[in-house]
Design an enzyme around this catalytic site. Structure first.
Site, short mmCIF file in Angstrom:
data_model
loop_
_atom_site.label_atom_id
_atom_site.label_comp_id
_atom_site.label_asym_id
_atom_site.label_seq_id
_atom_site.Cartn_x
_atom_site.Cartn_y
_atom_site.Cartn_z
CE LYS A 1 -9.32 -1.46 3.73
NZ LYS A 1 -8.69 -3.54 2.92
CD1 TRP B 1 -2.25 -2.38 1.42
CD2 TRP B 1 -2.70 -0.36 0.12
NE1 TRP B 1 -3.30 -2.72 0.60
CE2 TRP B 1 -4.56 -1.65 -0.64
CE3 TRP B 1 -3.61 1.32 -1.27
CZ2 TRP B 1 -5.50 -1.05 -0.98
CZ3 TRP B 1 -5.01 1.20 -1.23
CH2 TRP B 1 -5.46 -0.27 -2.03
CG ASP C 1 -3.77 3.73 3.94
OD1 ASP C 1 -4.77 3.46 4.25
OD2 ASP C 1 -3.12 3.63 2.71
#
Lengths: 361, 361
Positions: B199, B104, B175
């Protein structure tokens, strides 16, 4: 449950059958043990939902094979930037043509000016956006990157009766947010069609983009990858995690449309609903709709009480009868009845009855 | 209903109580006669839902008063562009610092390079992303526009144990998509926190951004208005139509978190769940987790069977026991168990039992 008719311009009324099915499948979609919200976007369950939604939409809108159907995010306002970021690059030092027919094309013009020179080829602003400017009056550029129109102005209640003929290969980009799926359209007349879902498709947060394949190659290096049409097309709208639950609801709406005769049947019903409502305004001069009859929207019907001091009384009485969200957009005042596909004719009739009763008092 | 435990990395398992409430309110929210999906985003009903969600989230995360909470669209991949479009303008000829700890942060680096010079201050790539690089090794720029880190790598299973100290006023952008709300964090250590909802928050298509107010003034003219943090903040996330239903579900999740002891209680439960699972891997050498113990994610637990020819057998057996979505990300292979807040300890225990049984065979 309170019985209501919801005239919101968006997010807007959804078919009752769709909501019932969504409620019944909320905890366990088709024996999977999972809610659709809990499914991986790459798993077989969601893939089948996604595929079916795409197939049904392609059938409903008769989308030609050389057009991609994308599910994006960010709504119509997002696309106002995403369109020039993907398409202005068709030309060096691009100019983009616009026809200004109301609030939404106005917003699109303002946003596009960040990314390209803008030419307002025609505007009905001086006439209070009461019509689409006559085609003969449009001053189109020689070689625009594209022409942007809003084929149904949600706030101003102005609708194009058909696709404009422009006698060139400049692609037409159409913001169809508030009337897609409400009438037959010839997709092949357009280069790009986009629509926020929250009127005739499904929940807010989903954006539909239909784009001709030859227009996928012009994205600016400044275009965020997540909003690059080509990247999105190459990854079948799974480059970033799509709004899976919203796609599922949209799919239920598409199935509902198919079960109810498709776009052709919707169009007949929408013609009848709009006729009922506009006739009520034209019957006497208590109410006013300012749009020229041939451009009156079948989806969004703004109207004013001639005596605006009665506005609050009108709205309170409507609310008491379960006729909800009739207040006009803050930028134009007055009232607005949005009568999308999912608004039954009984809802329009109930509104007409109230209009007549209120005017009679 | 099939009884399952869903280990998807996202979209992911949601609390059963949330789904039950959503199903029961689907057709009529609090006697309004409307589904939340059908409500105008500017009406009093949705406004109250939106306000409550913001208040609960601010309380759960202890968000200081000088931080705005925004609901945007486009997910983490969207923010990879939206962050530099909003923040690189803090400096002329900006450089942005990154710490590369997995897939990511890698994607974030690649995307940011469209908008600014990128300095990878540290990387654990050579070590197979088995750790966060030691703070002493970070080669930070003198005057970066910001430092971007991914505090929990969903694919690689690497988590920062706490906020890094960088001894400068360069804002840290984090993030936190896959571990927000799973542990206490000190928001004041960060300039910007973003998280895709799918999530620990709610449905895919909603993106949370928490931004310190003094960082709202640096958007590039190329930043689409719909993704401009300041515009979004000034309009209370209603500049464009927000994903209203997703905000509603997120609000139900926040209420569930509060009713279950808040973030502190979740953290205790998550520590216990992660302990159970990692112990199963460390017990013998049948399974492997490659991450250094102090950086092992409590949320995303990638693991490999030492004998990878057994992978399909393992997955088929898991599926038969209702242990779903355990296949690892296609970029790294193997297996992955995501054990977010909504995964009960019983689910982890069921997985551990299966791990032991399968290894024993």
């Amino acid at each position: 449950m309170t019985h209501v008719f919801n005239f919101s311009a968006g997010p807007a009324v959804l078919p009752k059958e769709v909501l019932l099915q969504a409620a019944s499948e909320m905890l366990d979609w088709h024996g999977s043990g999972m809610s659709v919200m809990e499914m991986s976007h790459r798993g077989p369950e969601f893939s089948s939902i996604h595929r079916q939604a795409l197939d049904d939409l392609r059938e409903l809108l008769d989308v030609p094979a050389n057009y991609k159907i994308l599910f994006q995010q960010g709504g119509g306002l997002g696309q106002n930037a995403i369109v020039p970021l993907n398409l202005a690059g068709r030309r060096n030092d691009p100019v983009v043509d616009f026809v200004h027919t109301g609030s939404w094309s106005g917003k699109s013009i303002k946003e596009a000016a960040r990314y390209a020179r803008v030419n307002v080829a025609a505007s009905s602003e001086a006439e209070g956006f009461a019509r689409v400017p006559a085609r003969e009056s449009w001053k189109l550029s020689q070689d625009a990157a594209y022409l942007h129109i809003c084929t149904n102005e949600t706030i101003d209640g102005v609708e194009y009766p058909d696709a404009p003929e422009i006698n060139s290969d400049v692609p037409i980009v159409a913001d169809m947010s508030s009337h897609i799926l409400s009438r037959k359209i010839d997709i092949s007349k357009y280069g790009v069609i986009f629509a926020g879902a929250q009127k005739n498709i499904g929940p807010a947060g989903l954006t539909l983009v239909i784009v001709r394949e030859d227009l996928l190659d012009y994205a600016s290096p400044q275009c965020p990858s997540a909003f690059n049409w080509k990247t999105c097309a190459e990854h079948d709208s799974l480059y970033n995690t799509p709004p899976t639950y919203s796609i599922y609801i949209a799919g239920l709406v598409f199935a509902w449309l198919k079960a109810n005769g498709g776009v052709a049947a919707m169009e007949q019903r929408n013609i009848e609903k709009a006729r009922l409502l506009y006739e009520a305004f034209d019957r006497d001069d208590f109410y006013v709709n300012r749009v020229a009859p041939e451009f009156r929207s079948r989806m969004n019907v703004p109207f004013y009480l001639r005596d605006e001091s009665l506005n609050q009384l009108f709205l309170t009485g409507a609310q008491a009868r379960g006729l909800l969200q009739l207040k006009g957009h803050k930028s134009v005042g007055g009232m607005r009845a949005s009568i999308y596909n999912a608004m039954p004719i009984e809802g329009v009739q109930a509104l007409v009855d109230y209009l007549n009763e209120f005017a009679g008092r």
